[in-house]
Design a protein around this motif. Structure first.
Motif, PDB file in Angstrom:
ATOM      1  N   ASP A 124       0.809  -1.217   0.000  1.00 29.77           N
ATOM      2  CA  ASP A 124       0.000   0.000   0.000  1.00 29.77           C
ATOM      3  C   ASP A 124       0.844   1.270   0.000  1.00 29.77           C
ATOM      4  O   ASP A 124       0.297   2.374  -0.157  1.00 29.77           O
ATOM      5  N   PHE A 125       2.169   1.134   0.198  1.00 30.33           N
ATOM      6  CA  PHE A 125       3.066   2.294   0.181  1.00 30.33           C
ATOM      7  C   PHE A 125       3.661   2.435  -1.220  1.00 30.33           C
ATOM      8  O   PHE A 125       4.368   1.551  -1.692  1.00 30.33           O
ATOM      9  N   GLU A 126       3.360   3.529  -1.875  1.00 34.02           N
ATOM     10  CA  GLU A 126       3.776   3.713  -3.253  1.00 34.02           C
ATOM     11  C   GLU A 126       5.283   3.923  -3.368  1.00 34.02           C
ATOM     12  O   GLU A 126       5.874   4.685  -2.586  1.00 34.02           O
ATOM     13  N   ALA A 127       5.910   3.277  -4.321  1.00 29.40           N
ATOM     14  CA  ALA A 127       7.344   3.394  -4.602  1.00 29.40           C
ATOM     15  C   ALA A 127       8.172   3.231  -3.325  1.00 29.40           C
ATOM     16  O   ALA A 127       9.110   3.985  -3.056  1.00 29.40           O
ATOM     17  N   PHE A 128       7.826   2.237  -2.531  1.00 27.17           N
ATOM     18  CA  PHE A 128       8.460   2.036  -1.226  1.00 27.17           C
ATOM     19  C   PHE A 128       9.731   1.219  -1.365  1.00 27.17           C
ATOM     20  O   PHE A 128       9.764   0.189  -2.044  1.00 27.17           O
ATOM     21  N   ASP A 129      10.824   1.671  -0.710  1.00 31.30           N
ATOM     22  CA  ASP A 129      12.107   0.968  -0.720  1.00 31.30           C
ATOM     23  C   ASP A 129      12.558   0.779   0.727  1.00 31.30           C
ATOM     24  O   ASP A 129      12.867   1.736   1.422  1.00 31.30           O
ATOM     25  N   ARG A 130      12.586  -0.462   1.176  1.00 33.40           N
ATOM     26  CA  ARG A 130      12.979  -0.747   2.567  1.00 33.40           C
ATOM     27  C   ARG A 130      14.359  -0.192   2.902  1.00 33.40           C
ATOM     28  O   ARG A 130      14.620   0.217   4.034  1.00 33.40           O
TER      29      ARG A 130
END
Length: 382
Positions: A124-130
């Protein structure tokens, strides 16, 4: 007109800081930025974290910091704050978190190396990078077995080892890096400015008057000096006419410590890393103290003792007596600093003279005036 009322507002070299610098809220914020944040702060000893997942926290100046022992045995320091919504992660002054650091708010989870390993509803987090949301780190250093951190994030400032260099040769024989905590960290609130506590600890002139027990322990053997960023005071445990029951028993029962030279068997020494971290070093133990500013008129004294393993009954008794003597001295100091904080609120007091022999107090005043030139004025800036 009284001559004292005609004094200029400028202070002299041998004069204390103005009274307003011990209570003004606006100045307090400036002092924290100029004095406390740029300094090294002690977080814990490496032996406070014996097992994987053990942690110790420190809250200071709205910063939440934690040291954690990882699976590889290394100790890492992080901001104790979730990268999602800013929640505090680990609670209490110390504890164990297992193999993961999990936020109690939304269950974001990091490993003990600070790598983000789990994010509920991650899609649900757009363009998410851990990789962009690992736990935030801060500069740290290990010295004498202690874990130190810098709040301002600078990595180019002198290290703790560099600051202690003038005294390293005389400190190393105490084997502080091998010591174990004697109990848990204690936080003692005091309704005074942090400088009242720090100043009092390096004020030698009050000891014969206000501390009969301590005076009975070391007599007139007090000495003091300043080298670089370290304030040092010392004395020798000796026979005096002012002995109390506790000091007599301590002197009688304190056993020989094999790793110390003969002239250190009855020697006490105090080192203060300016501005707010200090160690009381005795043959039997080391007491750590940190003066944590809370507000212009509130401070926490954070303290704990560290010792080398020693099963001798005489050593156990000496450590108890050391604690008893220190509790008496602390009670006396608490009354003293409260009187001074209250007295500085009087319209009759602006600042006071300092003896030229009070080298530690004079150095503290100099450092604060250099960092905050407004303290050169006896009158609070409008």
């Amino acid at each position: 007109m009284d001559e004292s009322n005609q004094m200029t507002s400028a202070t002299s070299v041998y004069e204390s800081l103005p009274a307003w610098a011990y209570s003004d809220t606006t100045y307090f914020r400036a002092e924290m930025e100029a004095v406390i944040r740029p300094s090294w702060q002690l977080l814990c000893h490496q032996n406070d974290l014996p097992n994987t997942g053990d942690y110790v926290t420190l809250d200071i100046l709205n910063e939440r910091i934690v040291a954690v022992r990882g699976k590889d045995g290394s100790i890492r320091t992080f901001h104790n704050v979730c990268r999602h919504r800013g929640s505090r992660l680990l609670e209490g002054s110390q504890g164990a978190c297992g193999a993961r650091i999990r936020c109690p708010y939304h269950a974001w989870t990091w490993d003990l190396e600070g790598t983000l390993v789990n994010v509920p509803y991650e899609k649900d987090f757009e363009a998410f990078d851990r990789r962009e949301h690992g736990l935030a780190t801060l500069p740290s250093e290990v010295f004498l077995g202690f874990i130190w951190v810098r709040l301002d994030g600078r990595s180019d400032a002198p290290g703790v080892a560099d600051q202690f260099a003038p005294y390293l040769e005389e400190i190393l024989p105490y084997r502080i890096d091998e010591m174990q905590p004697l109990g848990r960290v204690t936080l003692r609130p005091r309704p005074v400015n942090w400088k009242q506590i720090a100043d009092n600890y390096v004020d030698a002139l009050h000891i014969p008057v206000a501390h009969p027990g301590l005076s009975g322990l070391v007599g007139n053997t007090y000495g003091m000096e300043v080298k670089g960023d370290i304030h040092k005071m010392w004395g020798n445990v000796m026979e005096t006419r002012k002995d109390s029951w506790s000091t007599r028993a301590y002197k009688r029962l304190l056993p020989e410590v094999s790793h110390l030279a003969a002239d250190k068997q009855r020697h006490w020494v105090y080192y203060r890393l300016w501005p707010n971290v200090a160690f009381d070093i005795y043959p039997d133990q080391v007491d750590f103290m940190q003066f944590i500013p809370v507000s212009a008129t509130e401070t926490l004294i954070r303290e704990v003792a560290y010792v080398l393993p020693d099963t001798r009954r005489e050593m156990k008794a000496a450590r108890y007596l050391n604690w008893r003597i220190n509790r008496e001295v602390n009670a006396e100091d608490t009354a003293i600093i409260s009187r001074v904080q209250d007295g500085m609120a009087s319209s009759s007091f602006t600042s006071g003279p300092l003896a030229k022999t009070e080298v530690c107090l004079l150095d503290s005043v100099r450092r604060i005036r250099e960092a905050l030139p407004q303290t050169m004025s006896r009158q609070k800036p409008s």
